[in-house]
Write an enzyme that holds these catalytic residues in place. Structure first.
Site, PDB file in Angstrom:
ATOM      1  N   THR A  49       4.612  -4.310  -2.909  1.00 17.74           N
ATOM      2  CA  THR A  49       4.450  -4.827  -1.551  1.00 17.74           C
ATOM      3  C   THR A  49       4.580  -3.658  -0.577  1.00 17.74           C
ATOM      4  O   THR A  49       4.779  -2.512  -0.985  1.00 17.74           O
ATOM      5  CB  THR A  49       5.524  -5.881  -1.225  1.00 17.74           C
ATOM      6  OG1 THR A  49       6.797  -5.218  -1.017  1.00 17.74           O
ATOM      7  CG2 THR A  49       5.675  -6.887  -2.363  1.00 17.74           C
ATOM      8  N   CYS A  50       4.495  -3.961   0.716  1.00 14.68           N
ATOM      9  CA  CYS A  50       4.601  -2.886   1.703  1.00 14.68           C
ATOM     10  C   CYS A  50       5.993  -2.265   1.722  1.00 14.68           C
ATOM     11  O   CYS A  50       6.161  -1.118   2.132  1.00 14.68           O
ATOM     12  CB  CYS A  50       4.239  -3.399   3.095  1.00 14.68           C
ATOM     13  SG  CYS A  50       5.301  -4.725   3.703  1.00 14.68           S
ATOM     14  N   GLU A 112      13.990 -13.372   4.239  1.00 20.06           N
ATOM     15  CA  GLU A 112      12.565 -13.666   4.494  1.00 20.06           C
ATOM     16  C   GLU A 112      11.939 -14.316   3.257  1.00 20.06           C
ATOM     17  O   GLU A 112      12.230 -13.933   2.127  1.00 20.06           O
ATOM     18  CB  GLU A 112      11.821 -12.396   4.913  1.00 20.06           C
ATOM     19  CG  GLU A 112      11.839 -11.260   3.903  1.00 20.06           C
ATOM     20  CD  GLU A 112      10.587 -11.231   3.061  1.00 20.06           C
ATOM     21  OE1 GLU A 112       9.729 -12.115   3.251  1.00 20.06           O
ATOM     22  OE2 GLU A 112      10.483 -10.342   2.203  1.00 20.06           O
ATOM     23  N   GLN A 118       5.417 -13.326  -3.203  1.00 21.08           N
ATOM     24  CA  GLN A 118       4.903 -12.073  -3.767  1.00 21.08           C
ATOM     25  C   GLN A 118       5.396 -11.874  -5.199  1.00 21.08           C
ATOM     26  O   GLN A 118       4.665 -11.368  -6.059  1.00 21.08           O
ATOM     27  CB  GLN A 118       5.321 -10.903  -2.873  1.00 21.08           C
ATOM     28  CG  GLN A 118       4.626 -10.918  -1.518  1.00 21.08           C
ATOM     29  CD  GLN A 118       5.279  -9.983  -0.511  1.00 21.08           C
ATOM     30  OE1 GLN A 118       6.477  -9.683  -0.593  1.00 21.08           O
ATOM     31  NE2 GLN A 118       4.511  -9.526   0.457  1.00 21.08           N
ATOM     32  N   GLY A 187      -7.167  -7.933   8.223  1.00 24.37           N
ATOM     33  CA  GLY A 187      -6.710  -8.514   6.969  1.00 24.37           C
ATOM     34  C   GLY A 187      -6.695 -10.025   7.093  1.00 24.37           C
ATOM     35  O   GLY A 187      -6.797 -10.569   8.199  1.00 24.37           O
ATOM     36  N   GLY A 189      -4.552 -11.922   4.615  1.00 22.16           N
ATOM     37  CA  GLY A 189      -3.563 -12.350   3.633  1.00 22.16           C
ATOM     38  C   GLY A 189      -2.445 -13.159   4.260  1.00 22.16           C
ATOM     39  O   GLY A 189      -2.501 -13.535   5.438  1.00 22.16           O
ATOM     40  N   LYS A 190      -1.395 -13.394   3.463  1.00 17.03           N
ATOM     41  CA  LYS A 190      -0.304 -14.256   3.914  1.00 17.03           C
ATOM     42  C   LYS A 190       0.452 -13.671   5.104  1.00 17.03           C
ATOM     43  O   LYS A 190       0.876 -14.397   6.005  1.00 17.03           O
ATOM     44  CB  LYS A 190       0.654 -14.513   2.743  1.00 17.03           C
ATOM     45  CG  LYS A 190       0.020 -15.336   1.628  1.00 17.03           C
ATOM     46  CD  LYS A 190       0.979 -15.541   0.464  1.00 17.03           C
ATOM     47  CE  LYS A 190       0.313 -16.347  -0.651  1.00 17.03           C
ATOM     48  NZ  LYS A 190       1.203 -16.520  -1.823  1.00 17.03           N
TER      49      LYS A 190
END
EC number: 1.2.1.70
Length: 429
Positions: A49-50, A112, A118, A187, A189-190
């Site tokens: 992930t980021c 979160e 993810q 983007g 995405g979610k």
């Protein structure tokens, strides 16, 4: 089966390192194939992930050094670049770490919920590549169950805070009345879906959504009364927007300094607010040097996020207790499975010895041996065979001073009770 987790995250590594260690979807098949070969692990999963990249491996406990070398080589980095930022967890610590990650307790934004989705995606991807077996599957399922309990039994999910929420919160520092501003979201995405929702709640009424796939861009944009465009169309619309928030899986920057400079001239230097949530970054870092551009990365969001963490600290303590219980439950399951496996082998060995001695007795009977003699020989042979190996190991253990082995034997066969019930010589007479 040993469990090993290796990874980097927002606490251990800056975005410059994280973006280089991130796995792109296009290289996942290659990564799974190479990772299992390099590590010798029988099962593997990759979370990227980021804010984190983590590898979950079931197999050889000594695989960490080889995986470190592979990870560096795969991303064309020096091993030294990763050694100081990489963490390793083993066995019960690895179980606890995964559960804390799934519950959002290890996230930049405490509690979160996106990380759970993810992690589920990472599990699904590992299964898609036939990289998981019964061990990791059991761990992931238990982890998801614990994360659900944390979410439903504590207040960890109240007062929504996330990278998406923090991005919108920071925009308020630049634009007091966001109903007058137009947003470009890059983007579909979610994370971008969350950004769009938070922007709409903050008052933004005009949206553009840019994506590699036009259909996805249009679907997200239309949900908020906006318009979907292709990534290639961004330069045509850039001067019309005030807020740019980007989160894609692109391995290369999507928005460059030159495009922003040209848009600024058309805007007559009206300010831009930009947040690059992506890792690797979608917006060239040089854009931050331009006047009238406020560019933030995920690392810059930390201060905003930390203000929201304090409201969740009490819930986090409750969550830690649930996780401790979840870890213990998982370890108990493993021990129970190990007991079942051991008992199965024990029974198979006993049945093999029984079959051998039974065949001897049958041969003796066929050769004319008296049945009583054959039966006594069968009983004696079976007793000797069953007790031989345990007797050898008990003598060896006693010679080495390992008295716990004899204690275990006495407990298994309840020898103390037998001795107490055994009649004395006088009673026998």
């Amino acid at each position: 089966m040993a469990l090993v987790t290796l990874g980097i995250n927002h606490r251990t590594a800056p975005v410059e390192i994280r973006e280089r260690v991130a796995f792109t979807p296009e290289r996942m098949a290659e990564a799974f194939s190479e990772l299992r070969a390099a590590s010798g692990a029988s099962e593997a999963a990759i979370l990227s992930t980021c804010n984190r990249t983590e590898l979950y491996l079931a197999g050889d406990d000594d695989c960490a050094p080889s995986v470190l070398r592979w990870l560096a080589g795969f991303h064309e980095l020096d091993v030294a670049d990763l050694e100081n930022v990489l963490y390793v967890h083993r066995d019960s610590d690895a179980v606890r770490h995964m559960m804390r990650v799934a519950a959002g307790l290890d996230s930049m934004v405490l509690g979160e919920p996106q990380i759970l989705g993810q992690l589920k995606d990472a599990y699904a991807l590992a299964r898609e590549h036939s990289a998981t077996g019964s061990f990791l599957s059991r761990l992931f399922e238990q982890t998801f169950s614990v994360a659900k309990r944390v979410r439903t039994q504590t207040a960890i999910g109240e007062n929504p805070v996330s990278v998406a929420y923090a991005s919108v919160s920071m925009a308020h520092h630049i634009f007091a009345d966001m109903s007058r501003n137009k947003a470009l979201l890059i983007g579909a995405g979610k994370t971008i879906e969350l950004v769009a929702r938070h922007l709409a709640e903050a008052g933004v009424r005009s949206f553009l959504v840019a994506n590699r796939t036009l259909e996805k861009a249009q679907a997200l944009a239309e949900a908020h009364g906006g318009k979907g465009i292709l990534l290639s169309e961004i330069p045509d619309h850039l001067s019309d927007v005030d807020i740019v928030i980007s989160s894609t899986a692109s391995p290369l920057p999507i928005l460059g300094k030159g495009a922003v400079e040209r848009a600024l001239k058309k805007r007559k230097h009206r300010p831009y607010f930009m947040v690059d949530i992506a890792v690797p970054r979608d917006i060239e870092p040089e854009v931050a040097s331009l006047a009238d551009v406020y560019l933030y990365t995920v690392d810059d969001l930390r201060q905003v996020i930390e203000e929201n963490i304090r409201s969740r600290e009490g819930a986090a303590r409750e969550a830690e207790n649930l996780i401790s219980s979840g870890v213990q439950d998982f370890l108990d399951q493993l021990r129970a499975l190990d007991a079942v496996s051991t008992l199965k082998v024990f029974r198979q060995r006993a049945e093999l010895l029984r079959d051998v001695e039974t065949e001897k007795a049958l041969r003796a009977l066929r050769n004319g041996t008296d049945p009583e003699t054959a039966l006594r020989s069968l009983a004696r042979g079976l007793t000797n065979k069953l007790l031989h190996q345990p007797s050898v190991q008990v003598r060896k253990a006693m010679a080495e001073g390992r008295t716990e082995v004899t204690e275990c034997l006495r407990e298994l066969y309840q020898l103390d009770a037998l001795e107490a019930d055994e009649p004395t010589t006088t009673e026998k007479l």
